[in-house]
Design a protein around this motif. Structure first.
Motif, PDB file in Angstrom:
ATOM      1  N   GLU A   1      16.175  33.847  42.694  1.00  0.00           N
ATOM      2  CA  GLU A   1      14.717  34.375  42.419  1.00  0.00           C
ATOM      3  C   GLU A   1      14.887  33.811  40.921  1.00  0.00           C
ATOM      4  O   GLU A   1      15.487  34.218  40.169  1.00  0.00           O
TER       5      GLU A   1
ATOM      6  N   ASN B   1      20.353  32.358  47.965  1.00  0.00           N
ATOM      7  CA  ASN B   1      19.093  33.096  47.694  1.00  0.00           C
ATOM      8  C   ASN B   1      19.156  33.504  46.369  1.00  0.00           C
ATOM      9  O   ASN B   1      19.696  34.142  45.872  1.00  0.00           O
TER      10      ASN B   1
ATOM     11  N   GLU C   1      12.869  27.331  44.449  1.00  0.00           N
ATOM     12  CA  GLU C   1      14.174  28.156  44.290  1.00  0.00           C
ATOM     13  C   GLU C   1      15.344  27.799  45.251  1.00  0.00           C
ATOM     14  O   GLU C   1      16.381  27.546  44.734  1.00  0.00           O
ATOM     15  N   ASP C   2      15.002  27.772  46.531  1.00  0.00           N
ATOM     16  CA  ASP C   2      16.185  28.000  47.417  1.00  0.00           C
ATOM     17  C   ASP C   2      16.725  26.525  47.975  1.00  0.00           C
ATOM     18  O   ASP C   2      17.931  26.396  48.059  1.00  0.00           O
TER      19      ASP C   2
ATOM     20  N   SER D   1       9.631  29.523  46.867  1.00  0.00           N
ATOM     21  CA  SER D   1      11.062  29.933  47.471  1.00  0.00           C
ATOM     22  C   SER D   1      11.450  28.390  48.010  1.00  0.00           C
ATOM     23  O   SER D   1      12.579  28.071  47.878  1.00  0.00           O
TER      24      SER D   1
END
Length: 130
Positions: free
Chosen positions: A53, A51, A68-69, A65
């Motif tokens: 950011e 996780n 990002e993830d 997200s």
């Protein structure tokens, strides 16, 4: 966190909130060179679950997200797969102790060395043009 330098803007921020890596790997410790070599097995590629950011630029625009993830974790796993028995990831343990010793030096001394490097580079460019 990547900060700007010499008036250039920041690239953005990266915050790691959680990380889990599931993998099968091989590790060799080279006592004489003071390094650990790490290789990931082809039959069990690394799976990354994290996780994070990420925010881009000075205004810190957040990324979705899914990028990002999911995407960045997949991309990191692909890079990790490239470290195999033929081309292992080498972690130099002596370099970390050298970096700690180097961090204790005087800031003015470092600035002076940076100025010398810039002057040398300027002289090299001037002589190349001539």
């Amino acid at each position: 966190f990547a900060r700007g330098h010499n008036g250039l803007p920041s690239l953005g921020t990266l915050e790691l909130r959680s990380l889990r890596v599931d993998t099968s790997s091989l590790a060799w410790w080279d006592v004489f060179d003071g390094a650990i070599e790490l290789a990931f097995k082809k039959d069990a590629p690394p799976v990354i679950d994290w996780n994070i950011e990420v925010a881009m630029g000075t205004p810190r625009l957040p990324l979705p997200s899914c990028i990002e993830d999911a995407f960045l974790a997949w991309l990191t796993g692909m890079v990790m797969r490239s470290f195999n028995r033929a081309y292992p990831l080498k972690v130099d343990l002596d370099a970390s102790s050298t970096a700690k010793e180097g961090s204790e030096c005087d800031e003015e001394e470092v600035r002076g060395e940076e100025e010398e490097v810039v002057k040398d580079a300027t002289l090299d460019l001037a002589s190349a043009k001539a």
